[in-house]
Structures are given as C-alpha cells and as structure tokens.
Design an enzyme around this catalytic site. Structure first.
Site, short mmCIF file in Angstrom:
data_model
loop_
_atom_site.label_atom_id
_atom_site.label_comp_id
_atom_site.label_asym_id
_atom_site.label_seq_id
_atom_site.Cartn_x
_atom_site.Cartn_y
_atom_site.Cartn_z
N MET A 192 -12.22 4.82 -0.89
CA MET A 192 -12.89 5.09 0.39
C MET A 192 -13.48 6.48 0.28
O MET A 192 -12.96 7.46 0.82
CB MET A 192 -11.88 4.99 1.54
CG MET A 192 -11.46 3.56 1.84
SD MET A 192 -9.91 3.46 2.76
CE MET A 192 -8.74 3.55 1.42
N SER B 90 2.48 -0.21 6.24
CA SER B 90 3.55 0.12 7.19
C SER B 90 4.54 -1.03 7.37
O SER B 90 5.72 -0.79 7.63
CB SER B 90 2.95 0.55 8.53
OG SER B 90 2.04 -0.41 8.99
N HIS C 272 -8.42 1.46 -4.17
CA HIS C 272 -9.39 1.23 -3.09
C HIS C 272 -10.07 2.56 -2.78
O HIS C 272 -9.47 3.44 -2.17
CB HIS C 272 -8.60 0.68 -1.88
CG HIS C 272 -9.41 0.48 -0.64
ND1 HIS C 272 -8.82 0.27 0.60
CD2 HIS C 272 -10.75 0.43 -0.43
CE1 HIS C 272 -9.76 0.11 1.50
NE2 HIS C 272 -10.94 0.21 0.92
N ASP D 151 -4.71 3.79 -2.00
CA ASP D 151 -5.80 4.16 -1.10
C ASP D 151 -6.30 5.56 -1.43
O ASP D 151 -5.60 6.55 -1.25
CB ASP D 151 -5.32 4.11 0.35
CG ASP D 151 -5.21 2.69 0.86
OD1 ASP D 151 -6.20 1.94 0.72
OD2 ASP D 151 -4.14 2.33 1.38
N SER E 147 0.85 -1.19 0.00
CA SER E 147 0.00 0.00 0.00
C SER E 147 0.88 1.24 0.00
O SER E 147 1.64 1.48 0.95
CB SER E 147 -0.89 0.02 1.24
OG SER E 147 -1.50 1.29 1.36
N HIS F 291 -1.26 -1.18 -4.13
CA HIS F 291 -2.55 -0.82 -3.56
C HIS F 291 -2.59 0.69 -3.35
O HIS F 291 -1.72 1.27 -2.71
CB HIS F 291 -2.72 -1.56 -2.23
CG HIS F 291 -4.05 -1.38 -1.58
ND1 HIS F 291 -5.18 -2.07 -1.99
CD2 HIS F 291 -4.46 -0.59 -0.55
CE1 HIS F 291 -6.20 -1.71 -1.23
NE2 HIS F 291 -5.80 -0.81 -0.35
N MET G 156 -11.81 -5.38 5.12
CA MET G 156 -11.03 -4.46 5.95
C MET G 156 -10.78 -5.09 7.31
O MET G 156 -11.71 -5.49 8.01
CB MET G 156 -11.77 -3.14 6.14
CG MET G 156 -11.86 -2.26 4.90
SD MET G 156 -10.27 -1.91 4.10
CE MET G 156 -9.37 -1.10 5.42
N ASP H 235 -6.97 -6.12 4.06
CA ASP H 235 -6.33 -4.81 4.11
C ASP H 235 -6.37 -4.26 5.54
O ASP H 235 -7.45 -4.02 6.08
CB ASP H 235 -7.09 -3.87 3.15
CG ASP H 235 -6.47 -2.49 3.03
OD1 ASP H 235 -5.37 -2.27 3.56
OD2 ASP H 235 -7.11 -1.64 2.37
N GLY H 236 -5.19 -4.07 6.10
CA GLY H 236 -5.08 -3.43 7.41
C GLY H 236 -4.36 -4.31 8.42
O GLY H 236 -4.80 -5.42 8.72
N GLY H 237 -3.23 -3.83 8.92
CA GLY H 237 -2.51 -4.54 9.98
C GLY H 237 -1.83 -5.81 9.53
O GLY H 237 -1.57 -6.70 10.35
N MET I 190 -8.89 8.39 -0.49
CA MET I 190 -9.73 8.84 0.64
C MET I 190 -10.16 10.28 0.39
O MET I 190 -9.34 11.12 0.00
CB MET I 190 -8.95 8.76 1.95
CG MET I 190 -8.35 7.40 2.23
SD MET I 190 -7.61 7.33 3.87
CE MET I 190 -6.74 5.76 3.79
C1 DX5 Z 1 -6.46 1.87 5.50
C2 DX5 Z 1 -6.00 1.51 4.10
C3 DX5 Z 1 -4.91 0.52 4.06
C4 DX5 Z 1 -3.61 0.94 4.71
C5 DX5 Z 1 -3.04 -0.29 5.34
O1 DX5 Z 1 -7.65 2.58 5.41
O2 DX5 Z 1 -7.08 1.00 3.36
O3 DX5 Z 1 -4.66 0.10 2.72
O4 DX5 Z 1 -2.67 1.47 3.83
O5 DX5 Z 1 -1.93 0.07 6.08
P1 DX5 Z 1 -1.23 -0.95 7.08
O6 DX5 Z 1 -0.73 -2.10 6.25
O7 DX5 Z 1 -0.13 -0.13 7.66
O8 DX5 Z 1 -2.26 -1.35 8.09
ZN ZN Z 2 -6.69 0.08 1.33
#
Ligand code: DX5
Ligand code: ZN
Length: 217
Positions: free
Chosen positions: A67, A197, A65, A34, A7, A32, A136, A174-176, A36
């Site tokens: 959002m 991250s 993605h 993001d 991402s 990926h 998510m 996606d996430g963590g 927003m």
């Molecule tokens: C959060 C995003 C993710 C984000 C994930 O809203 O959709 O794609 O970049 O970041 P990590 O991998 O650090 O959780």
């Molecule tokens: Zn995402």
C-alpha cells in the site's frame, strides 16, 4: 485451494517472530505482510528489512501487500528480501503491466489489489496476467475495521470471470474477516482469506484460528 493468511499487522511487533511461530503452530503457512508508506495510506508499517529478516526463519508464503505510492521503486527490494507474493494497488500506478512482469520475471507471484471504491471491471485488462486479485473489504490503512459486504459482489464477479475464461488468479479478500464474514466470502468465491485482528486480537488465538479454518472449508 482455500487459504487462511494471518495478517501480521495485528501482531505484537516487539516479539514478531514468536507471534508468527505461535500462529504457525496452529497450522498457518501463509503470512500477510502489510506494507504502508504513510502516503498511499495514512499509516506506516513494515519495510523490506523486516521481510528479509523473517525470510530465513519461516517457510510460510510471505504475501506482501504494498500500500505505497511508486510501488515500482520498491518491488525490487521486496523481491530481494524474499517475498513470495507481491501485490500492488491499481490506484497507485498508471500502468501495472510492467510491474506485474517485473514481479513474475523474478519468479514471484504478482497480485493486483483494488480499494473499496474502485470498480472491479477496472481489473479487466490484467485478469489474464495476474496470479492473484486482492479485494479490499475495508479502506486500506488499519486493522480492526468493519467488513464491507459490497466487496462480495466483486469477488463473485471475479469467480465467474475466472471460470468463464479459465483464468488462474487466486481471489483474496482483506479487511474485517472473522468466522462469519469468512463464511460469506467463501460462498462468494474467495480463496485466500486475510485475517488480522480476528486472530491476533482474540483471547484464545488457537480457537479463533480453528474457527476461521472451519469457516473456509
Ligand atoms: C488493512 C490491511 C489488512 C489488515 C486487516 O489496510 O490491508 O491486511 O491487517 O486487518 P483486519 O483483519 O483486522 O481487518
Ligand atoms: Zn493487507
């Protein structure tokens, strides 16, 4: 097909192309992106102009993605900009079907995403139509949050439905995601692993990338 999708939200935006090329040198070929809008989520990030300027510089799959509120307005912008996968949130529309069709008619892959509090069975009417489901595993909006293990019940269910009914969607999370959570997600049917991250924030990015790759094989 197991895919790691770095991402770029966690990249240094002041040198985005160099960041992408670094990650591609480790083997990445899905990125990926993001998007927003500051309304659907409390953060603002990348718009179609960024996708458009990256498009001629990378052969990677651009996995966008969205959002955003009113994704229908923005889908044509991302189609024109050169996105490959366009994923919208079920929570952002009253009926995703016309938008899924709009994306697919343009030759792109259409994804549908749900936030952690949205039940997975709300996807049932669309499962036969979509190319990708994005689960998510954090509240959307920011990188670097902790993984919500509950999300794996959703991916397990999606994997079982896919098998039972012969659906073709890819299951993305996606996430963590890090090497530990990726391994658990792999066992729970996930096929595309977004990691921000854990890759861009690592001291040794090459090592972090290889560890994630090893976790999903
Ligand atoms: C959060 C995003 C993710 C984000 C994930 O809203 O959709 O794609 O970049 O970041 P990590 O991998 O650090 O959780
Ligand atoms: Zn995402």
């Amino acid at each position: 097909m197991m895919k790691l999708a770095p991402s770029i939200l966690s990249a240094d935006f002041s040198k985005l192309l160099a960041e992408i090329q670094e990650i591609e040198s480790y083997g990445a070929n899905w990125l990926h992106v993001d998007v927003m809008d500051g309304h659907f989520v409390p953060n603002m990030t990348i718009g179609p102009v960024v996708v458009e300027s990256l498009r001629p510089k990378t052969r990677s799959t651009l996995d966008c993605h969205l959002m955003v509120n009113e994704p229908g307005k923005m889908i044509p912008w991302f189609i024109r900009a050169g996105a490959d996968v366009i994923t919208i949130h079920l929570e952002s529309v009253s009926d995703p079907l016309p938008l899924i069709e709009m994306i697919q008619k343009s030759g792109k892959k259409a994804g549908l995403s749900i936030k952690p509090k949205t039940p997975v069975d709300s996807l049932i009417p669309y499962l036969s139509k979509i190319d990708l489901v994005l689960i998510m595993s954090v509240e959307p909006g920011f990188g670097g949050q902790g993984f919500m293990a509950d999300s794996l019940n959703k991916t397990k269910w999606l994997a079982a439905e896919k098998k039972k009914n012969g659906y073709s969607y890819l299951i993305e999370i996606d996430g963590g995601i890090n090497a530990t959570t990726a391994m658990a997600a792999r066992a729970a049917g996930v096929e595309v692993f977004v990691a921000g991250s854990a890759i861009f924030g690592a001291k040794d990015r090459s090592k972090a990338y290889q560890e994630l790759e090893a976790a999903i094989r």
